[in-house]
Motif scaffolding. Sequence first.
Motif, PDB file in Angstrom:
ATOM      1  N   ASP A  81      14.423  -0.475  -6.832  1.00 53.54           N
ATOM      2  CA  ASP A  81      13.666  -1.424  -7.653  1.00 53.54           C
ATOM      3  C   ASP A  81      12.165  -1.276  -7.439  1.00 53.54           C
ATOM      4  O   ASP A  81      11.381  -1.335  -8.383  1.00 53.54           O
ATOM      5  CB  ASP A  81      14.099  -2.866  -7.365  1.00 53.54           C
ATOM      6  CG  ASP A  81      15.503  -3.164  -7.863  1.00 53.54           C
ATOM      7  OD1 ASP A  81      16.031  -2.402  -8.702  1.00 53.54           O
ATOM      8  OD2 ASP A  81      16.084  -4.174  -7.398  1.00 53.54           O
ATOM      9  N   TYR A  82      11.768  -1.082  -6.190  1.00 51.27           N
ATOM     10  CA  TYR A  82      10.336  -0.947  -5.907  1.00 51.27           C
ATOM     11  C   TYR A  82       9.798   0.373  -6.469  1.00 51.27           C
ATOM     12  O   TYR A  82       8.675   0.425  -6.965  1.00 51.27           O
ATOM     13  CB  TYR A  82      10.054  -1.066  -4.405  1.00 51.27           C
ATOM     14  CG  TYR A  82       8.599  -1.343  -4.126  1.00 51.27           C
ATOM     15  CD1 TYR A  82       8.059  -2.596  -4.396  1.00 51.27           C
ATOM     16  CD2 TYR A  82       7.754  -0.361  -3.640  1.00 51.27           C
ATOM     17  CE1 TYR A  82       6.713  -2.858  -4.184  1.00 51.27           C
ATOM     18  CE2 TYR A  82       6.413  -0.603  -3.418  1.00 51.27           C
ATOM     19  CZ  TYR A  82       5.895  -1.854  -3.684  1.00 51.27           C
ATOM     20  OH  TYR A  82       4.556  -2.111  -3.488  1.00 51.27           O
ATOM     21  N   ALA A  83      10.603   1.419  -6.424  1.00 51.54           N
ATOM     22  CA  ALA A  83      10.188   2.693  -7.017  1.00 51.54           C
ATOM     23  C   ALA A  83       9.925   2.511  -8.512  1.00 51.54           C
ATOM     24  O   ALA A  83       8.973   3.075  -9.061  1.00 51.54           O
ATOM     25  CB  ALA A  83      11.247   3.764  -6.777  1.00 51.54           C
ATOM     26  N   TYR A  84      10.758   1.707  -9.171  1.00 51.21           N
ATOM     27  CA  TYR A  84      10.554   1.435 -10.596  1.00 51.21           C
ATOM     28  C   TYR A  84       9.244   0.675 -10.814  1.00 51.21           C
ATOM     29  O   TYR A  84       8.492   0.974 -11.745  1.00 51.21           O
ATOM     30  CB  TYR A  84      11.743   0.653 -11.138  1.00 51.21           C
ATOM     31  CG  TYR A  84      11.728   0.446 -12.636  1.00 51.21           C
ATOM     32  CD1 TYR A  84      11.546   1.508 -13.508  1.00 51.21           C
ATOM     33  CD2 TYR A  84      11.917  -0.816 -13.178  1.00 51.21           C
ATOM     34  CE1 TYR A  84      11.548   1.324 -14.893  1.00 51.21           C
ATOM     35  CE2 TYR A  84      11.922  -1.015 -14.548  1.00 51.21           C
ATOM     36  CZ  TYR A  84      11.738   0.057 -15.393  1.00 51.21           C
ATOM     37  OH  TYR A  84      11.736  -0.145 -16.754  1.00 51.21           O
ATOM     38  N   GLN A  85       8.961  -0.284  -9.938  1.00 52.52           N
ATOM     39  CA  GLN A  85       7.687  -1.001 -10.036  1.00 52.52           C
ATOM     40  C   GLN A  85       6.520  -0.026  -9.928  1.00 52.52           C
ATOM     41  O   GLN A  85       5.569  -0.096 -10.711  1.00 52.52           O
ATOM     42  CB  GLN A  85       7.567  -2.053  -8.924  1.00 52.52           C
ATOM     43  CG  GLN A  85       8.457  -3.242  -9.075  1.00 52.52           C
ATOM     44  CD  GLN A  85       8.300  -4.218  -7.912  1.00 52.52           C
ATOM     45  OE1 GLN A  85       7.493  -4.020  -7.012  1.00 52.52           O
ATOM     46  NE2 GLN A  85       9.089  -5.272  -7.935  1.00 52.52           N
ATOM     47  N   LEU A  86       6.603   0.857  -8.957  1.00 55.50           N
ATOM     48  CA  LEU A  86       5.540   1.848  -8.782  1.00 55.50           C
ATOM     49  C   LEU A  86       5.380   2.704 -10.038  1.00 55.50           C
ATOM     50  O   LEU A  86       4.266   2.902 -10.532  1.00 55.50           O
ATOM     51  CB  LEU A  86       5.848   2.745  -7.578  1.00 55.50           C
ATOM     52  CG  LEU A  86       5.765   2.091  -6.199  1.00 55.50           C
ATOM     53  CD1 LEU A  86       6.365   3.011  -5.141  1.00 55.50           C
ATOM     54  CD2 LEU A  86       4.331   1.724  -5.850  1.00 55.50           C
ATOM     55  N   ALA A  87       6.489   3.212 -10.554  1.00 58.12           N
ATOM     56  CA  ALA A  87       6.432   4.087 -11.727  1.00 58.12           C
ATOM     57  C   ALA A  87       5.890   3.366 -12.944  1.00 58.12           C
ATOM     58  O   ALA A  87       5.080   3.916 -13.694  1.00 58.12           O
ATOM     59  CB  ALA A  87       7.817   4.670 -12.014  1.00 58.12           C
ATOM     60  N   LYS A  88       6.331   2.134 -13.176  1.00 58.04           N
ATOM     61  CA  LYS A  88       5.865   1.382 -14.347  1.00 58.04           C
ATOM     62  C   LYS A  88       4.374   1.064 -14.260  1.00 58.04           C
ATOM     63  O   LYS A  88       3.749   0.746 -15.265  1.00 58.04           O
ATOM     64  CB  LYS A  88       6.664   0.089 -14.518  1.00 58.04           C
ATOM     65  CG  LYS A  88       8.093   0.308 -14.995  1.00 58.04           C
ATOM     66  CD  LYS A  88       8.177   1.000 -16.337  1.00 58.04           C
ATOM     67  CE  LYS A  88       7.955   0.066 -17.479  1.00 58.04           C
ATOM     68  NZ  LYS A  88       8.240   0.665 -18.796  1.00 58.04           N
ATOM     69  N   HIS A  89       3.791   1.186 -13.070  1.00 61.56           N
ATOM     70  CA  HIS A  89       2.366   0.938 -12.900  1.00 61.56           C
ATOM     71  C   HIS A  89       1.589   2.228 -12.625  1.00 61.56           C
ATOM     72  O   HIS A  89       0.501   2.209 -12.062  1.00 61.56           O
ATOM     73  CB  HIS A  89       2.149  -0.110 -11.804  1.00 61.56           C
ATOM     74  CG  HIS A  89       2.563  -1.471 -12.263  1.00 61.56           C
ATOM     75  ND1 HIS A  89       3.850  -1.952 -12.114  1.00 61.56           N
ATOM     76  CD2 HIS A  89       1.887  -2.429 -12.935  1.00 61.56           C
ATOM     77  CE1 HIS A  89       3.935  -3.150 -12.656  1.00 61.56           C
ATOM     78  NE2 HIS A  89       2.763  -3.469 -13.165  1.00 61.56           N
ATOM     79  N   GLY A  90       2.178   3.349 -13.052  1.00 65.51           N
ATOM     80  CA  GLY A  90       1.466   4.619 -13.015  1.00 65.51           C
ATOM     81  C   GLY A  90       1.425   5.314 -11.675  1.00 65.51           C
ATOM     82  O   GLY A  90       0.737   6.322 -11.529  1.00 65.51           O
ATOM     83  N   PRO A 143       0.828  -1.211   0.000  1.00 73.77           N
ATOM     84  CA  PRO A 143       0.000   0.000   0.000  1.00 73.77           C
ATOM     85  C   PRO A 143       0.862   1.261   0.000  1.00 73.77           C
ATOM     86  O   PRO A 143       2.066   1.207   0.265  1.00 73.77           O
ATOM     87  CB  PRO A 143      -0.807  -0.125   1.301  1.00 73.77           C
ATOM     88  CG  PRO A 143      -0.102  -1.120   2.146  1.00 73.77           C
ATOM     89  CD  PRO A 143       0.721  -1.971   1.234  1.00 73.77           C
ATOM     90  N   ARG A 144       0.237   2.380  -0.273  1.00 72.29           N
ATOM     91  CA  ARG A 144       0.928   3.673  -0.297  1.00 72.29           C
ATOM     92  C   ARG A 144       1.717   3.868   0.997  1.00 72.29           C
ATOM     93  O   ARG A 144       1.235   3.564   2.077  1.00 72.29           O
ATOM     94  CB  ARG A 144      -0.095   4.788  -0.471  1.00 72.29           C
ATOM     95  CG  ARG A 144       0.492   6.178  -0.536  1.00 72.29           C
ATOM     96  CD  ARG A 144      -0.585   7.233  -0.686  1.00 72.29           C
ATOM     97  NE  ARG A 144      -1.273   7.124  -1.957  1.00 72.29           N
ATOM     98  CZ  ARG A 144      -0.877   7.720  -3.089  1.00 72.29           C
ATOM     99  NH1 ARG A 144       0.206   8.457  -3.087  1.00 72.29           N
ATOM    100  NH2 ARG A 144      -1.565   7.587  -4.190  1.00 72.29           N
ATOM    101  N   GLY A 145       2.966   4.347   0.840  1.00 68.98           N
ATOM    102  CA  GLY A 145       3.795   4.628   2.001  1.00 68.98           C
ATOM    103  C   GLY A 145       4.593   3.437   2.506  1.00 68.98           C
ATOM    104  O   GLY A 145       5.290   3.529   3.505  1.00 68.98           O
ATOM    105  N   GLN A 146       4.495   2.308   1.779  1.00 70.66           N
ATOM    106  CA  GLN A 146       5.250   1.126   2.171  1.00 70.66           C
ATOM    107  C   GLN A 146       6.097   0.642   1.009  1.00 70.66           C
ATOM    108  O   GLN A 146       5.839   0.979  -0.142  1.00 70.66           O
ATOM    109  CB  GLN A 146       4.311   0.012   2.650  1.00 70.66           C
ATOM    110  CG  GLN A 146       3.589   0.352   3.927  1.00 70.66           C
ATOM    111  CD  GLN A 146       2.866  -0.844   4.513  1.00 70.66           C
ATOM    112  OE1 GLN A 146       2.935  -1.956   4.015  1.00 70.66           O
ATOM    113  NE2 GLN A 146       2.144  -0.603   5.595  1.00 70.66           N
ATOM    114  N   VAL A 147       7.102  -0.150   1.330  1.00 76.35           N
ATOM    115  CA  VAL A 147       8.012  -0.717   0.343  1.00 76.35           C
ATOM    116  C   VAL A 147       8.189  -2.188   0.668  1.00 76.35           C
ATOM    117  O   VAL A 147       8.093  -2.588   1.830  1.00 76.35           O
ATOM    118  CB  VAL A 147       9.367   0.032   0.339  1.00 76.35           C
ATOM    119  CG1 VAL A 147      10.065  -0.072   1.672  1.00 76.35           C
ATOM    120  CG2 VAL A 147      10.274  -0.451  -0.773  1.00 76.35           C
TER     121      VAL A 147
END
Length: 177
Positions: free
Chosen positions: A65-74, A38-42
């Motif tokens: 890596d997780y930031a990239y996952q977030l970005a690739k999913h909008g 969820p938002r605010g977690q990694v």
Amino acid sequence: MNSRFSIFTAPLIFAVVLAGSQAWANGEEETPAKPQCPRGQVFDKKARKCVVQTSKLVPDADRTDYAYQLAKHGRYEEALALLDTLKDPNTAKALNYRGYATRKLGRTDEGISYYLQSVKLDPHYAKVREYLGEAYVIKGRLDLAQEQLQQIKSICGGTACEEYQDLAEAINDSSKT
């Protein structure tokens, strides 16, 4: 039966490992999985669970890596917020992903500045060259996009890598409009 099994599987395993190491050498990255936190977690790979993104236990590599996952999913704003928690935000990958998220938010010039910083740190990083080229396409600078395409060709040793193909497609599509 076991020896026969290993005779056939050993070359296959070697091929998979070799392909993976070749992809890494070319700067290719796997398509990121959909973020599950969820938002605010990694996602903490070691603990195998979501934790508060400010947790000191999650290494920068996992955060990046997780930031990239977030970005690739909008989830661009979340990606940027997570990148803000890095101890060392000045890595080629982190700067590339920051550029990607800002470009996708419509801040193309800002994204280009991050891409250029990433290129300075790792000129052989094909993914950043692809994204930089795509930003140049958005700006209408097909000449600069073509330069990045040639750099990717040199990095990959040809035109078969995904980064080359994706940027070539973006350039081609922009020429049709």
